[in-house]
Motif scaffolding. Structure first.
Motif, PDB file in Angstrom:
ATOM      1  N   ILE A   1      33.696  38.816  32.971  1.00  0.00           N
ATOM      2  CA  ILE A   1      35.062  38.819  32.444  1.00  0.00           C
ATOM      3  C   ILE A   1      35.294  40.156  31.735  1.00  0.00           C
ATOM      4  CG2 ILE A   1      36.669  37.703  30.875  1.00  0.00           C
ATOM      5  CD1 ILE A   1      34.924  35.163  31.199  1.00  0.00           C
ATOM      6  N   SER A   2      36.342  40.850  32.129  1.00  0.00           N
ATOM      7  CA  SER A   2      36.624  42.153  31.530  1.00  0.00           C
ATOM      8  C   SER A   2      37.409  41.949  30.242  1.00  0.00           C
ATOM      9  CB  SER A   2      37.425  43.021  32.497  1.00  0.00           C
ATOM     10  OG  SER A   2      37.694  44.271  31.907  1.00  0.00           O
ATOM     11  N   ASN A   3      36.757  42.237  29.138  1.00  0.00           N
ATOM     12  CA  ASN A   3      37.429  42.166  27.851  1.00  0.00           C
ATOM     13  C   ASN A   3      36.938  43.310  26.984  1.00  0.00           C
ATOM     14  OD1 ASN A   3      34.907  41.334  27.120  1.00  0.00           O
ATOM     15  ND2 ASN A   3      35.467  39.220  26.696  1.00  0.00           N
ATOM     16  N   ILE A   4      37.315  43.310  25.752  1.00  0.00           N
ATOM     17  CA  ILE A   4      37.020  44.432  24.861  1.00  0.00           C
ATOM     18  C   ILE A   4      35.514  44.587  24.624  1.00  0.00           C
ATOM     19  CG2 ILE A   4      37.280  43.178  22.688  1.00  0.00           C
ATOM     20  CD1 ILE A   4      38.703  46.636  23.320  1.00  0.00           C
ATOM     21  N   SER A   5      34.768  43.470  24.587  1.00  0.00           N
ATOM     22  CA  SER A   5      33.324  43.591  24.364  1.00  0.00           C
ATOM     23  C   SER A   5      32.632  44.246  25.555  1.00  0.00           C
ATOM     24  CB  SER A   5      32.700  42.222  24.062  1.00  0.00           C
ATOM     25  OG  SER A   5      32.748  41.399  25.192  1.00  0.00           O
ATOM     26  N   THR A   6      33.138  44.010  26.751  1.00  0.00           N
ATOM     27  CA  THR A   6      32.568  44.660  27.931  1.00  0.00           C
ATOM     28  C   THR A   6      32.806  46.165  27.879  1.00  0.00           C
ATOM     29  OG1 THR A   6      32.992  42.675  29.221  1.00  0.00           O
ATOM     30  CG2 THR A   6      32.567  44.683  30.455  1.00  0.00           C
ATOM     31  N   ILE A   7      33.991  46.560  27.484  1.00  0.00           N
ATOM     32  CA  ILE A   7      34.317  47.990  27.390  1.00  0.00           C
ATOM     33  C   ILE A   7      33.477  48.659  26.316  1.00  0.00           C
ATOM     34  CG2 ILE A   7      36.157  49.628  26.813  1.00  0.00           C
ATOM     35  CD1 ILE A   7      38.113  47.511  28.049  1.00  0.00           C
ATOM     36  N   PHE A   8      33.419  48.044  25.112  1.00  0.00           N
ATOM     37  CA  PHE A   8      32.606  48.619  24.043  1.00  0.00           C
ATOM     38  C   PHE A   8      31.124  48.597  24.397  1.00  0.00           C
ATOM     39  CE2 PHE A   8      36.112  47.740  20.836  1.00  0.00           C
ATOM     40  CZ  PHE A   8      36.449  49.079  20.729  1.00  0.00           C
ATOM     41  N   GLY A   9      30.684  47.565  25.122  1.00  0.00           N
ATOM     42  CA  GLY A   9      29.289  47.513  25.561  1.00  0.00           C
ATOM     43  C   GLY A   9      28.968  48.655  26.505  1.00  0.00           C
ATOM     44  N   PHE A  10      29.880  48.934  27.428  1.00  0.00           N
ATOM     45  CA  PHE A  10      29.675  50.060  28.352  1.00  0.00           C
ATOM     46  C   PHE A  10      29.633  51.387  27.608  1.00  0.00           C
ATOM     47  CE2 PHE A  10      31.449  53.430  31.047  1.00  0.00           C
ATOM     48  CZ  PHE A  10      30.484  53.453  32.041  1.00  0.00           C
ATOM     49  N   ILE A  11      30.553  51.568  26.667  1.00  0.00           N
ATOM     50  CA  ILE A  11      30.567  52.802  25.869  1.00  0.00           C
ATOM     51  C   ILE A  11      29.272  52.931  25.073  1.00  0.00           C
ATOM     52  CG2 ILE A  11      31.712  53.968  23.935  1.00  0.00           C
ATOM     53  CD1 ILE A  11      34.363  52.776  25.013  1.00  0.00           C
ATOM     54  N   ALA A  12      28.786  51.814  24.518  1.00  0.00           N
ATOM     55  CA  ALA A  12      27.535  51.846  23.752  1.00  0.00           C
ATOM     56  C   ALA A  12      26.354  52.214  24.643  1.00  0.00           C
ATOM     57  CB  ALA A  12      27.302  50.504  23.081  1.00  0.00           C
ATOM     58  N   VAL A  13      26.342  51.706  25.872  1.00  0.00           N
ATOM     59  CA  VAL A  13      25.258  52.055  26.800  1.00  0.00           C
ATOM     60  C   VAL A  13      25.275  53.548  27.089  1.00  0.00           C
ATOM     61  CG1 VAL A  13      24.439  51.791  29.182  1.00  0.00           C
ATOM     62  CG2 VAL A  13      25.059  49.783  27.860  1.00  0.00           C
TER      63      VAL A  13
END
Length: 135
Positions: free
Chosen positions: A98-110
């Protein structure tokens, strides 16, 4: 044990659980009344997370600032290890489909932790070469 004994015990457990559920509902109602009477609003989890983040920034800054120059190489290695732990958490956050804000921030953190790890290893290697004996 026979079936009647088991049935009686299961009935007793069910009634006890039902009684505990009612007590929990009463306690919840009492807690809500106390919050309303005190006039205090519940604290938003975002505010708690932001507070922890800001405090961690200050603590991290002052811990690193007090490190002597002789310990910078080991500190970089430890920072790389911490970044690898961050990557594990970021992958868990970025994992759901599910694409949500945690996925985006998780990708940026990676991405940022990966840059930090690889850059840290390069800097550590260069610093160790400075201390190596010339051939």
């Amino acid at each position: 044990m026979d079936i009647h004994t088991l049935t009686d015990q299961a009935t007793k457990i069910f009634l006890a659980a039902k009684e505990l559920t009612e007590e929990a509902k009463q306690m919840e109602g009492m807690a809500k009344q106390l919050v309303q009477q005190s006039g205090a609003a519940p604290i938003d989890p975002f505010v708690i997370g932001l507070t922890v983040f800001i405090l961690a920034c200050f603590v991290g800054y002052y811990v690193v600032w007090k490190v002597t120059p002789a310990l910078h190489s080991p500190l970089m290695s430890v920072t790389n290890a911490v970044s690898s732990v961050i990557i594990v958490g970021a992958l868990i956050a970025a994992g759901p489909a599910i694409s949500n804000i945690s996925t985006i921030f998780g990708f940026i953190a990676v991405v940022l932790a990966s840059i930090n790890i690889f850059g840290g290893f390069i800097v550590t290697q260069r610093m160790l070469q400075m201390f190596a004996k010339s051939k």
